[in-house]
Design a protein around this motif. Structure first.
Motif, PDB file in Angstrom:
ATOM      1  N   GLN A  19       0.831  -1.203   0.000  1.00 19.36           N
ATOM      2  CA  GLN A  19       0.000   0.000   0.000  1.00 19.36           C
ATOM      3  C   GLN A  19       0.868   1.258   0.000  1.00 19.36           C
ATOM      4  N   ALA A  20       1.934   1.251   0.804  1.00 16.93           N
ATOM      5  CA  ALA A  20       2.833   2.412   0.855  1.00 16.93           C
ATOM      6  C   ALA A  20       3.504   2.634  -0.501  1.00 16.93           C
ATOM      7  N   GLU A  21       3.919   1.556  -1.153  1.00 13.07           N
ATOM      8  CA  GLU A  21       4.538   1.676  -2.473  1.00 13.07           C
ATOM      9  C   GLU A  21       3.538   2.211  -3.497  1.00 13.07           C
ATOM     10  N   LYS A  22       2.298   1.768  -3.414  1.00 14.44           N
ATOM     11  CA  LYS A  22       1.263   2.242  -4.328  1.00 14.44           C
ATOM     12  C   LYS A  22       1.011   3.740  -4.100  1.00 14.44           C
ATOM     13  N   GLU A  23       0.922   4.132  -2.846  1.00 11.29           N
ATOM     14  CA  GLU A  23       0.691   5.551  -2.541  1.00 11.29           C
ATOM     15  C   GLU A  23       1.855   6.402  -3.044  1.00 11.29           C
ATOM     16  N   LYS A  24       3.082   5.902  -2.878  1.00 11.37           N
ATOM     17  CA  LYS A  24       4.263   6.628  -3.358  1.00 11.37           C
ATOM     18  C   LYS A  24       4.216   6.762  -4.875  1.00 11.37           C
ATOM     19  N   SER A  25       3.872   5.686  -5.553  1.00 13.91           N
ATOM     20  CA  SER A  25       3.773   5.698  -7.005  1.00 13.91           C
ATOM     21  C   SER A  25       2.681   6.665  -7.470  1.00 13.91           C
ATOM     22  N   ASP A  26       1.548   6.666  -6.779  1.00 16.08           N
ATOM     23  CA  ASP A  26       0.453   7.575  -7.120  1.00 16.08           C
ATOM     24  C   ASP A  26       0.874   9.032  -6.952  1.00 16.08           C
ATOM     25  N   ARG A  27       1.579   9.320  -5.856  1.00 17.31           N
ATOM     26  CA  ARG A  27       2.061  10.698  -5.625  1.00 17.31           C
ATOM     27  C   ARG A  27       3.002  11.137  -6.740  1.00 17.31           C
ATOM     28  N   LEU A  28       3.908  10.243  -7.122  1.00 15.04           N
ATOM     29  CA  LEU A  28       4.858  10.542  -8.183  1.00 15.04           C
ATOM     30  C   LEU A  28       4.131  10.778  -9.507  1.00 15.04           C
ATOM     31  N   SER A  29       3.158   9.937  -9.803  1.00 14.23           N
ATOM     32  CA  SER A  29       2.382  10.104 -11.035  1.00 14.23           C
ATOM     33  C   SER A  29       1.646  11.437 -11.033  1.00 14.23           C
ATOM     34  N   ASN A  30       1.076  11.793  -9.911  1.00 16.87           N
ATOM     35  CA  ASN A  30       0.360  13.076  -9.808  1.00 16.87           C
ATOM     36  C   ASN A  30       1.306  14.251 -10.024  1.00 16.87           C
ATOM     37  N   LYS A  31       2.493  14.176  -9.434  1.00 17.17           N
ATOM     38  CA  LYS A  31       3.466  15.261  -9.603  1.00 17.17           C
ATOM     39  C   LYS A  31       3.905  15.375 -11.058  1.00 17.17           C
ATOM     40  N   LEU A  32       4.159  14.223 -11.695  1.00 19.14           N
ATOM     41  CA  LEU A  32       4.559  14.241 -13.103  1.00 19.14           C
ATOM     42  C   LEU A  32       3.438  14.825 -13.965  1.00 19.14           C
ATOM     43  N   GLU A  33       2.228  14.456 -13.667  1.00 23.43           N
ATOM     44  CA  GLU A  33       1.089  14.979 -14.414  1.00 23.43           C
ATOM     45  C   GLU A  33       0.976  16.496 -14.249  1.00 23.43           C
ATOM     46  N   GLN A  34       1.203  16.980 -13.034  1.00 21.49           N
ATOM     47  CA  GLN A  34       1.162  18.423 -12.783  1.00 21.49           C
ATOM     48  C   GLN A  34       2.260  19.139 -13.567  1.00 21.49           C
ATOM     49  N   LEU A  35       3.453  18.524 -13.605  1.00 16.45           N
ATOM     50  CA  LEU A  35       4.554  19.120 -14.364  1.00 16.45           C
ATOM     51  C   LEU A  35       4.240  19.174 -15.856  1.00 16.45           C
ATOM     52  N   VAL A  36       3.675  18.106 -16.386  1.00 17.16           N
ATOM     53  CA  VAL A  36       3.320  18.050 -17.798  1.00 17.16           C
ATOM     54  C   VAL A  36       2.269  19.131 -18.092  1.00 17.16           C
ATOM     55  N   ASN A  37       1.316  19.269 -17.214  1.00 19.37           N
ATOM     56  CA  ASN A  37       0.262  20.282 -17.395  1.00 19.37           C
ATOM     57  C   ASN A  37       0.835  21.698 -17.340  1.00 19.37           C
ATOM     58  N   LEU A  38       1.811  21.941 -16.469  1.00 17.33           N
ATOM     59  CA  LEU A  38       2.448  23.273 -16.365  1.00 17.33           C
ATOM     60  C   LEU A  38       3.202  23.585 -17.648  1.00 17.33           C
ATOM     61  N   LYS A  39       3.930  22.600 -18.145  1.00 13.41           N
ATOM     62  CA  LYS A  39       4.744  22.786 -19.333  1.00 13.41           C
ATOM     63  C   LYS A  39       3.876  22.996 -20.579  1.00 13.41           C
ATOM     64  N   GLY A  40       2.716  22.379 -20.593  1.00 18.03           N
ATOM     65  CA  GLY A  40       1.827  22.470 -21.727  1.00 18.03           C
ATOM     66  C   GLY A  40       1.114  23.823 -21.842  1.00 18.03           C
ATOM     67  N   ARG A  41       1.168  24.659 -20.861  1.00 19.06           N
ATOM     68  CA  ARG A  41       0.457  25.945 -20.889  1.00 19.06           C
ATOM     69  C   ARG A  41       1.173  26.976 -21.684  1.00 19.06           C
TER      70      ARG A  41
END
Length: 151
Positions: free
Chosen positions: A129-151
């Motif tokens: 569960q901890a590994e899944k939560e860590k992976s989810d957090r990382l995915s969310n951060k990457l998605e936020q970065l991609v969204n920032l760059k796309g603007r």
């Protein structure tokens, strides 16, 4: 290769589930047929050799007897009932021998083993569960970065 392992795990889980259902059905039949000996609420040690008595009584099929007994005597309640000096019971619920100190020690060891296995499973689940939560957090951060760059 991973998909082959997943398929094998799925099949194994289905098989275990199917066996569990069959075991519980056999146990229910045993409890209905011999209510003085088998109970979920008042679990007591069974007479040594009760399987032979069940087979001789011929009320339940051999394979169901084996399934039901295996399920019954491996429960935490049954292991807890195995205290030195406790009466063992026959099919009529009458005393027929008693639990020896050696049998009680064996049951105590089984309870400890079950507890250890549970703790290990729970630790593994928490780790996953901890590994899944860590992976989810990382995915969310990457998605936020991609969204920032796309603007």
């Amino acid at each position: 290769m991973a998909s082959t392992e997943n398929t094998a795990n799925t099949e194994n889980t289905k098989s275990r589930s199917k066996n569990r259902v069959a075991n519980q059905a056999a146990l229910k039949l045993l409890m209905e047929t011999y209510p003085k000996a088998f109970s979920r609420t008042e679990v007591r040690p069974l007479k040594i050799g009760i399987q032979e008595d069940l087979l001789a009584d011929e009320k339940i099929a051999k394979n169901k007897i084996k399934r039901a007994l295996a399920s019954y005597v491996r429960t935490l309640s049954y292991y807890r009932s195995l205290q030195a000096g406790n009466a063992r019971i026959d099919l009529a619920g009458e005393a027929s021998g008693e639990v020896s100190a050696q049998e009680a020690e064996h049951a105590k060891g089984k309870l400890k083993e079950i507890s250890r296995q549970r703790r290990e499973r729970e630790q593994e689940q928490r780790k996953v569960q901890a590994e899944k939560e860590k992976s989810d957090r990382l995915s969310n951060k990457l998605e936020q970065l991609v969204n920032l760059k796309g603007r």
